[in-house]
Scaffold this active site. Structure first.
Site, short mmCIF file in Angstrom:
data_model
loop_
_atom_site.label_atom_id
_atom_site.label_comp_id
_atom_site.label_asym_id
_atom_site.label_seq_id
_atom_site.Cartn_x
_atom_site.Cartn_y
_atom_site.Cartn_z
N GLY A 13 0.81 -1.22 0.00
CA GLY A 13 0.00 0.00 0.00
C GLY A 13 0.83 1.26 0.00
O GLY A 13 0.37 2.31 0.46
N GLY A 14 2.06 1.18 -0.51
CA GLY A 14 2.89 2.37 -0.62
C GLY A 14 3.30 2.97 0.70
O GLY A 14 3.64 4.16 0.77
N SER A 40 4.33 -5.24 -3.36
CA SER A 40 4.43 -3.79 -3.41
C SER A 40 5.23 -3.30 -2.19
O SER A 40 6.36 -3.72 -1.99
CB SER A 40 3.03 -3.17 -3.48
OG SER A 40 3.09 -1.81 -3.82
#
Length: 658
Positions: free
Chosen positions: A264-265, A351
């Protein structure tokens, strides 16, 4: 019947007097209905007949039609539940029934009344959405699990509907990082004597929540994995928890453990998302699955000189990764009570989760806690410098300067004052500095860029399973980038200088369509594909443990979303046996076969450090086949490594890389 001429004399004056009085006050006019001056016919009389005449008036139904349409559109954009539609419908009905009363007066007043009614209906339609709710564990008919002892006290979870998996949701692995513990390393959870009921997931780490705007945007702009990208759960600082799934099947030995770190960055995500659910994998009885939360954004990664002075290591920041390490320590101390093997723990993520487990492999603080790593579409192989200038990580000085800038935005507040501030005030001030709220080179967690640690062979020498997807940057199509040909070529020559012609051969831009395709492909190659290949090659070159590399090319059969291709995150639902958990795709036989293959590879790797197993195509290591990857597309098979010329270009590139 009496005619007027034959009315008795004594009755005539009385009627005439009454009529005369009515004429004097303006209630009767010859040839017209009875009503006072300035009041229209519909409002002048009482009774059902009068209301029927009013509802036939264009002044009633003409404005009511667009008002109803606006309410319906807003409710649809808002994803309102059934009761939301009911509330809006009831309000419209009430307005319609009472319109003959509140639409009195002259035309200007009637316009104002309609505008006020429109504002009331619109506001109701926007607010007709239930508040966020914590996700409940255990399905539709949850029953309590067996009692499990932990170091902090006993825990009881719930069974799934099939009674094949015990689920323990929302177990604290650290104290709530609030008050004086805001921007402090995680502290061990408090002891308790009572049973902790782990039947629901905790609040998720502080991040954006679902709003009317995000819900409306998701209605009109189709993007994959909407529920994953748009947080549907309540947020809070008290969210340092983990979730455990294990099979109810009897086991002859302790089971290996898969710990999933959500992506989620470093600004969104949580272990409660259904996309990461561990029930399907755990039901096989071969592994235990754990997901966790960690601090995000400014709460997880603020660095500041005052915080460094508080620390015995003279460092600050990276609290989100320290949370992950604290969770791994809790798992090592407690997982045996759940049937898990503390000496066989594989960390996995996609991610920002992939970048996290890459850092866990590079930091000595995770020594003894990690026995294998799985990472998809995220690594720690970028450059260090200044994240505002496209580096992946800040240096210590830049990170602390960002913390000072935040203090200035808060009126020169000290860290002590910031800890006492309302959270929203801090979040608002931190928005313009968002690029900095991510892992930095702090001198404690990381003493230099992780790529240098892997290159020197000082990483945790454990097996790694790594890969990326064919269309990582395609989510940008939701808001397409600039495709002006001249601007593109000018930007390329300015950025890449002597390498510009080589870049343009790889990523041409002769027309707008070509510019768009090249922009997306360059981002995919530069940020994701290059990073995973470099990580695998460094592990192969400097370590003794094996590296396995994959490339995911399957386009999920989601109607209307085919343009996104094999998008960022598409492989997660296949690898973790969660097809359909965040997708409306009409899956085909090839998808289920690919899911079975990928999830089998993943489980084998968690069990043994080698994804290969009976009935699966042989997956060679990077050392065995340096020019091949395992391609996951129509099926699973080794294939030439993708876009080798482009990946080599980015491997040689010495500019900033996120």
């Amino acid at each position: 019947m009496w005619s007027h001429d034959r009315i008795p004399h004594r009755q005539v004056p009385a009627r005439r007097c009454a009529l005369s009085r009515k004429r004097k006050i303006g209630l009767v006019r010859t040839g017209k209905n009875t009503h006072p001056p300035g009041v229209d016919e519909a409002n002048a009389t009482a009774g059902p007949g009068r209301r029927r005449r009013f509802t036939r008036s264009p002044r009633y139904w003409v404005p009511l039609v667009p008002l109803t349409a606006i309410a319906a559109v807003l409710a649809w954009l808002n994803r309102s539940p059934w009761w939301g539609w009911t509330v809006v419908g009831a309000l419209l009905a009430a307005l319609g029934v009472t319109a003959h009363w509140w639409l009195r007066g002259r035309a200007l007043l009637q316009v104002g009344a309609w505008l006020l009614a429109g504002a009331l209906v619109s506001t109701t339609a926007v607010l007709a959405y239930p508040p966020a709710q914590n996700r409940i564990a255990g399905g539709t008919d949850p029953r309590p699990s067996a009692l499990v002892p932990t170091r902090e006290g006993p825990v009881r979870g719930v069974l799934n509907d099939e009674r094949t998996v015990e689920i323990f949701a929302g177990i604290p692995y650290a104290r709530p990082p609030v008050g004086d513990l805001r921007w402090s390393p995680p502290q061990p959870p408090e002891q308790r004597s009572e049973v902790f009921t782990a039947d629901r997931f905790s609040d998720v780490p502080v991040q954006g929540t679902s709003t009317f705007f995000t819900r409306a945007l998701s209605r009109v702009v189709d993007i994959p994995l909407e529920d994953t990208f748009l947080n549907p759960y309540p947020v809070g600082e008290d969210s340092l928890t983990l979730n455990i799934w294990h099979s109810t099947k009897p086991a002859s030995a302790k089971l290996p453990v898969l710990v999933y770190v959500p992506g989620g960055g470093f600004t969104t995500g949580s272990g409660a998302l259904p996309l990461y659910d561990g029930e399907a994998l755990a039901s096989r009885g071969e592994v235990i699955v754990v997901t966790l939360n960690y601090r995000l954004g400014v709460l997880g990664f603020l660095s500041h000189p005052e915080l460094a002075k508080e620390s015995k290591e003279n460092t600050s920041g990276n609290y989100g990764v320290l949370d992950q390490i604290a969770a791994l320590k809790w798992i090592r101390q407690n997982i045996a009570a759940f049937g898990g093997d503390p000496d066989r723990v594989t960390v996995a993520g996609e991610s920002a989760g992939g970048a996290s487990v890459c850092i866990l492999g590079a930091t000595p603080l995770a020594e003894g806690l990690v026995d294998g790593i799985i990472a998809g579409s995220g690594a720690c192989m970028g450059t260090a410098g200044n994240t505002e200038k496209d580096d992946q990580a800040d240096t210590r000085a830049v990170a602390q300067d960002a913390g000072r800038r935040l203090s200035e935005k808060l009126g020169g507040a000290s860290v002590e004052e910031m800890r006492e501030m309302p959270l929203q005030r801090i979040l608002d001030a931190a928005k313009s500095l968002d690029a900095h709220w991510r892992p930095s080179i702090d001198g404690h967690l990381l003493d230099r860029p992780p790529a240098e640690i892997y290159a020197s062979g000082e990483q945790l020498d454990v097996p790694v399973l790594l890969g990326s997807n064919a269309d990582e940057a395609s989510l940008a199509l939701a808001s397409p980038p600039d495709t002006d040909v001249d601007k593109y070529q000018e930007s390329v020559r300015k950025t890449y200088g002597a390498d510009a012609e080589r870049f343009l051969r790889l990523y041409p831009g002769e027309n707008e369509e070509q510019v768009l395709e090249s922009r997306l492909q360059a981002e995919t190659d530069k940020i994701m594909t290059r990073a995973m290949h470099r990580w695998a090659r460094l592990q192969t070159r400097t370590g003794e443990s094996a590296a396995y590399l994959y490339y995911f090319t399957r386009v999920p059969p989601e109607k209307g979303l085919e343009k996104f291709g094999a998008y960022h995150g598409a492989e997660v639902m296949y690898a973790y046996d969660n097809l359909g958990k965040d997708s409306d795709a009409e899956y085909e036989e090839v998808d289920y076969r690919l899911r079975d293959q990928m999830s089998a590879y993943w489980v084998n790797f968690v069990r043994t450090g080698d994804p290969n197993g009976s009935g699966l195509p042989v997956w060679p290591t990077v050392e065995q086949a340096p020019e091949q990857v395992m391609e996951f597309g129509e099926g699973s098979a080794p294939a030439p490594r993708p876009r080798s010329d482009a990946i080599d270009f980015w491997t040689d590139y010495d500019g900033p890389i996120p």
